[in-house]
Write a protein that holds these residues in place. Structure first.
Motif, mmCIF file in Angstrom:
data_model
loop_
_atom_site.group_PDB
_atom_site.id
_atom_site.type_symbol
_atom_site.label_atom_id
_atom_site.label_comp_id
_atom_site.label_asym_id
_atom_site.label_seq_id
_atom_site.Cartn_x
_atom_site.Cartn_y
_atom_site.Cartn_z
ATOM 1 N N ALA A 10 -52.241 28.376 -7.643
ATOM 2 C CA ALA A 10 -50.821 28.531 -7.338
ATOM 3 C C ALA A 10 -50.586 28.858 -5.867
ATOM 4 O O ALA A 10 -49.502 28.606 -5.334
ATOM 5 N N LEU A 11 -51.599 29.404 -5.222
ATOM 6 C CA LEU A 11 -51.470 29.811 -3.822
ATOM 7 C C LEU A 11 -52.015 28.783 -2.846
ATOM 8 O O LEU A 11 -51.542 28.667 -1.712
ATOM 9 N N PHE A 12 -53.039 28.049 -3.264
ATOM 10 C CA PHE A 12 -53.722 27.110 -2.387
ATOM 11 C C PHE A 12 -53.678 25.705 -2.990
ATOM 12 O O PHE A 12 -53.685 25.542 -4.206
ATOM 13 N N SER A 13 -53.694 24.735 -2.137
ATOM 14 C CA SER A 13 -53.731 23.349 -2.590
ATOM 15 C C SER A 13 -55.185 22.953 -2.801
ATOM 16 O O SER A 13 -55.887 22.588 -1.853
ATOM 17 N N ILE A 14 -55.667 23.039 -4.057
ATOM 18 C CA ILE A 14 -57.066 22.710 -4.334
ATOM 19 C C ILE A 14 -57.154 21.649 -5.426
ATOM 20 O O ILE A 14 -56.302 21.571 -6.303
ATOM 21 N N LYS B 142 -61.601 23.481 -8.037
ATOM 22 C CA LYS B 142 -61.426 24.495 -9.083
ATOM 23 C C LYS B 142 -62.718 24.684 -9.866
ATOM 24 O O LYS B 142 -63.147 25.810 -10.133
ATOM 25 N N ASP B 143 -63.340 23.568 -10.257
ATOM 26 C CA ASP B 143 -64.561 23.638 -11.058
ATOM 27 C C ASP B 143 -65.691 24.345 -10.318
ATOM 28 O O ASP B 143 -66.548 24.974 -10.942
ATOM 29 N N ARG C 12 -64.236 24.106 2.158
ATOM 30 C CA ARG C 12 -65.639 23.737 1.967
ATOM 31 C C ARG C 12 -66.152 24.416 0.709
ATOM 32 O O ARG C 12 -65.889 25.594 0.464
ATOM 33 N N LYS C 13 -66.890 23.676 -0.097
ATOM 34 C CA LYS C 13 -67.542 24.246 -1.271
ATOM 35 C C LYS C 13 -68.871 24.838 -0.815
ATOM 36 O O LYS C 13 -69.713 24.132 -0.276
#
Length: 334
Positions: A291-295, A300-301, A322-323
């Protein structure tokens, strides 16, 4: 075109051109291609940052890793820890038990008397819910600064119970003790007794942060990072941090705000921060992050129900996070 002061989506992929890849700084870990990922606060527009994660996700462990890495580069570190984690304390030769060990809160390099009194009274009003009393408190603090003593406030303790309580708390913090100039030159772990009110705990930390802000400002703009501050439970200081993170000049120190409650911060803090590290957590926590960041779903996973040791690393100006697979120094673990 984005103008200074415009509110834009947090770390939007369309915001700005991404910065160059870092080949130096504090090693965080590797990406999914095995490339080293570094944190170099001073290469970013803002030196301050945020670490988010649920309980047990490794926020404090990562913070200890950052301290150890920074020390090897000659950077001093403070930890301000309301909970008193033994794992932090083991990293420091110097520790200050706030409200037991005193600090000099009336030596204020970098602030005028009027400016400091105004700022401190503003936060006292918030901490103690003394709404409508800010001007009275400001005038009392101003008198104390001019006399170099808390005695002007003591004169009113019998007349006003709110002033009496504030005075009682301030004398537990202040004393003929090291000044902020002396403290800033040391690695220090700040913690609290187990039985201390939330108000005096927040007041102690707020005073310490204001003193440090003024002192670093008095030393002028710096080209290199000289000090890192780890602030645990940082969401309690959201209003102050928002004000601090708006400052684009670099005074030689980086404050890293640690919290398990991402929604407790003003969303503008994430827009202003030079970097944000999001650690793994539960589905409800990841919903808050989304809800806060565009991911993306893939991002997410990476942190959803993941084993401890994964993170998303946002840098101001990057089009995507970056992951990261964290590589934590052994000494950083409890």
């Amino acid at each position: 075109m984005v103008l200074a002061g415009d509110v834009i989506p947090v770390l939007s992929p369309l915001a700005v051109v991404p910065p160059r890849e870092e080949g130096q700084g504090i090693l965080l870990g590797v990406d999914d291609k095995g490339r080293n990922i570094y944190l170099n606060p001073y290469s970013l527009p803002n030196v301050h940052g945020v670490i988010l994660g649920t309980s047990g996700s490794g926020k404090s462990t990562l913070s200890r890793h950052i301290i150890l890495e920074a020390r090897e580069k000659g950077v001093k570190a403070w930890v301000i820890d309301p909970h008193g984690e033994e794992a932090y304390k083991r990293l420091f030769d110097n520790s200050i038990k706030m409200t037991v060990d005193k600090i000099n809160i009336l030596s204020i390099p970098g602030w005028s008397h009027e400016e400091y009194a105004s700022e401190l009274s503003r936060y006292i009003e918030l901490i103690y819910a003394y709404y409508g009393s800010r001007n009275v408190i400001r005038k009392l603090i101003l008198r104390c600064l001019k006399e170099g003593s808390l005695s002007p406030m003591e004169k009113f303790v019998d007349e006003d119970p709110d002033i009496s309580r504030l005075y009682d708390d301030l004398i537990r913090i202040h004393g003929d003790a090291p000044t902020i100039a002396e403290l800033s030159d040391r690695d220090i772990y700040f913690y609290f007794p187990t039985m201390v009110s939330q108000e005096i705990g927040r007041l102690s930390i707020q005073v310490l942060l204001l003193l440090l802000q003024g002192y670093r400002r008095s030393q002028g703009v710096k080209k290199r990072l000289e000090q890192i501050i780890i602030l645990e439970e940082a969401h309690l200081f959201s209003k102050y941090l928002l004000s601090l993170y708006k400052e684009i000049r670099k005074w030689g120190y980086s404050l890293i705000a640690i919290s398990q409650l991402p929604r407790e911060f003003d969303i503008r803090l994430y827009q202003l921060a030079g970097f944000v590290l999001v650690l793994s957590g539960s589905e409800s926590y990841i919903r808050d992050i989304a809800a806060l960041f565009s991911i993306t779903n893939d991002e997410k996973d990476h942190v959803l129900f993941a084993s401890r040791g994964t993170a998303l690393f946002f840098r101001q100006g990057d089009p995507r996070p970056r992951k990261v697979f964290l590589r934590i120094r052994e000494e950083a673990f409890s």
